[in-house]
Design an enzyme around this catalytic site. Structure first.
Site, mmCIF file in Angstrom:
data_model
loop_
_atom_site.group_PDB
_atom_site.id
_atom_site.type_symbol
_atom_site.label_atom_id
_atom_site.label_comp_id
_atom_site.label_asym_id
_atom_site.label_seq_id
_atom_site.Cartn_x
_atom_site.Cartn_y
_atom_site.Cartn_z
ATOM 1 N N CYS A 65 0.830 -1.208 0.000
ATOM 2 C CA CYS A 65 0.000 0.000 0.000
ATOM 3 C C CYS A 65 0.864 1.257 0.000
ATOM 4 O O CYS A 65 0.343 2.373 -0.079
ATOM 5 C CB CYS A 65 -0.904 0.038 1.226
ATOM 6 N N CYS A 106 -3.136 8.459 5.829
ATOM 7 C CA CYS A 106 -1.882 8.550 6.593
ATOM 8 C C CYS A 106 -2.175 8.820 8.059
ATOM 9 O O CYS A 106 -1.516 8.289 8.950
ATOM 10 C CB CYS A 106 -0.993 9.669 6.047
#
Lengths: 404, 153
Positions: free
Chosen positions: B37, B106
């Site tokens: 990812c 994030c």
């Protein structure tokens, strides 16, 4: 040395000063419409357009009558793929292309699928090249068009287009080649490769943006369904008032590419190799993506394992490059080109594309090598993956808890 | 993509980069994300006898936003009790760094890293996990046993 440093020549190139000089008179002085047949303003414009057409034709071994002006290679790709598919649909509705093509070709193909056409998307080998035998095997009685690019825009990998052209010609199938990334950098000749249609862009060869051309073979004649209707310009292939300054610029750019391309390619290749060797000397765990032997001179696409591409680009922000990392795309998927080559997702996330060109200097290359080596080392110090690998952990054996 | 000054500051001058001794019973380690990812975050906390986080370190493979998010949470968790640390939400991180929409994941990863680190510390102390993090990477002991982790992380 000027900062920032431009190393993204695949994205676009600056207009060469000589190209700009050639274009300037055609904005305010020689501003005529090339379609105005009744006065001197129109005649001058037409003369300039036809001489540029000669230049572009000469660069690819074509005749001037086979060049159709467009707004750029995206339009050229659309016109070639959709135009051929639609015109010849009574003959068949099967088309063949490759998974690493530019989006302008892939998405044109997808649009045709929605119109009832069937498209085969060929795989590439690990080195990024198409194995011609895959193409041979994919051809059917109802195949009308094969579209394979000359050089890839991400990896610079060059396909064996002469072999592809032999296969398509023997099978009586038309061959469209998106030649954008190779033009002026590696030899491209429509006769030698049996190409029937070829897309070209001006801004990838030191000409202006918004300007392109499509080569359409006359012997044997290739027919197209026009995608832009109107005044019947360009022999009905592409209506719309001609962009005379852009055309003049593209002609000049083609002339320069013909005269200086070979010497420039040699110089740029030496710089690319200097960059590659410098990076390899300074860093471990670095992989070049795609064939090195079959590659345009100015391209270096590398993966710096355990460092994410966008983070590296931020770290070298005074150097303009691009990355196959998902973080640079809106889709959050890493480069489909690298994925099609079987490159793992993590290495695709770690890829950087360096594009060198006409105005790249040795000093710039040396600076970039020093900078990239230092920043990759810094980011690896911050990378848990690098730490784990150095500790002897086999990352492929870990069951990551949250894939996406 | 244009980033906030705070984000760039954390990216260019990351706080608390490094590792703590994973064998220390007072250290909790969280490892979240996946290489495929493009984001892997390792967050370590050192908890004292009062249950206060007295040190925190991180290492992150990921984009600038991921690095900045991890750097920020190491600053935030220091001095907090483990329970207080667990109240840090991804939205706090996203707001503080003014993350663009495509980078919100994030901040989610940073929140998960805190949960994972705390859970690891709680496990070492025989405590029931307060929060069962949904992205905690496989059991370290099991990985060591299978020989995947040779020296641990």
């Amino acid at each position: 040395m000027k900062i920032p440093i431009y190393m993204d020549y695949h994205a676009t190139t600056p207009v060469d000063r000589r190209v700009l000089e050639a274009m300037l008179p055609y904005f305010s002085e020689q501003f005529g419409n090339a379609a105005s047949k009744s006065h001197v303003f129109g005649w001058h414009a037409e003369e300039a357009v036809e001489s540029a057409r000669e230049e572009v034709a000469k660069l690819i071994g074509a005749s001037a009558k086979e060049i159709v002006w467009t707004s750029g290679a995206t339009e050229s790709d659309n016109l070639a793929v959709k135009g051929v598919a639609q015109f010849y649909q009574s003959k068949g509705k099967h088309l063949v292309t490759c998974k690493t093509e530019h989006k302008a070709v892939l998405d044109s193909m997808h649009a045709l699928e929605r119109q009832g056409f069937e498209v085969t998307f060929l795989d590439v080998e690990k080195d990024g090249r198409l194995d011609p035998s895959r193409l041979q095997a994919a051809l059917r009685k109802d195949t009308t068009l094969v579209s394979i690019m000359h050089a890839n825009n991400e990896t610079g990998v060059v396909h064996p287009i002469a072999e592809i052209g032999r296969i398509t010609r023997a099978a009586g199938v038309l061959f469209h080649c998106d030649a954008v990334q190779g033009i002026g950098k590696i030899p491209f000749d429509v006769e030698a490769a049996n190409v029937d249609l070829a897309s070209i862009s001006a801004h990838k060869m030191y000409g202006p943006k918004g300007m392109g051309a499509l080569y359409v073979r006359r012997k044997p004649r290739v027919r197209l369904t026009a995608q832009m209707d109107g005044g019947g310009h360009e022999r009905g292939f592409r209506s719309g008032t001609l962009n005379v300054p852009g055309i003049v610029g593209m002609g000049k750019a083609a002339e320069l590419a013909r005269l200086e391309g070979a010497a420039e390619a040699e110089r740029v290749l030496a710089l690319r190799e200097r960059l590659r060797k410098g990076l390899q000397a300074g860093l471990d765990l670095l992989t070049v993506n795609g064939s090195l032997a079959h590659r345009v001179p100015g391209n270096l696409n590398v993966s710096f394992a355990y460092v994410e591409g966008e983070a590296l680009m931020m770290a070298i922000k005074d150097v303009a490059v691009s990355s196959g990392s998902a973080c640079t795309s809106a889709s959050l998927e890493p480069s489909y080109v690298l994925r099609a080559m079987g490159i793992s997702e993590d290495l695709a996330h770690s890829s950087i594309r360096f594009g060198l060109g006409r105005f790249t200097t040795e000093e710039e290359v040396d600076h970039v090598v020093r900078l990239v080596v230092a920043k990759v080392k810094k980011l690896r110090e911050m990378s848990p993956l690098y730490e784990m690998v150095k500790d002897g952990v086999d990352l492929s054996q870990i069951e990551w808890a949250n894939p996406h | 993509m244009s980033y906030s000054e705070k984000l760039l500051d954390h990216y260019e001058n990351p706080r608390n980069v490094g590792s703590l001794d994973k064998g220390d019973p007072d250290v909790g380690t969280g490892l979240v994300g996946a290489p495929a990812c493009g984001d892997v975050m390792k967050l370590q906390i050192k908890v004292n006898g009062e249950g206060v986080i007295e040190d925190a370190k991180f290492k992150t493979f990921g984009c600038g936003s991921a690095i900045a998010s991890s750097s920020l949470v190491t600053e935030w968790v220091k001095g907090k009790t483990v329970d207080e640390a667990l109240t840090i939400k991804n939205t706090d991180v996203a707001n503080e760094l003014n993350l663009p929409p495509v980078k919100i994941h994030c901040s989610v990863l940073a929140e998960d890293a805190i949960k994972a680190a705390v859970a690891d510390w709680q496990k070492k102390h025989g405590l029931a996990p307060t929060v069962k993090p949904d992205t905690v990477q496989g059991d370290r002991a099991a990985l060591l046993e299978r020989g995947v982790l040779k020296s641990g992380i």
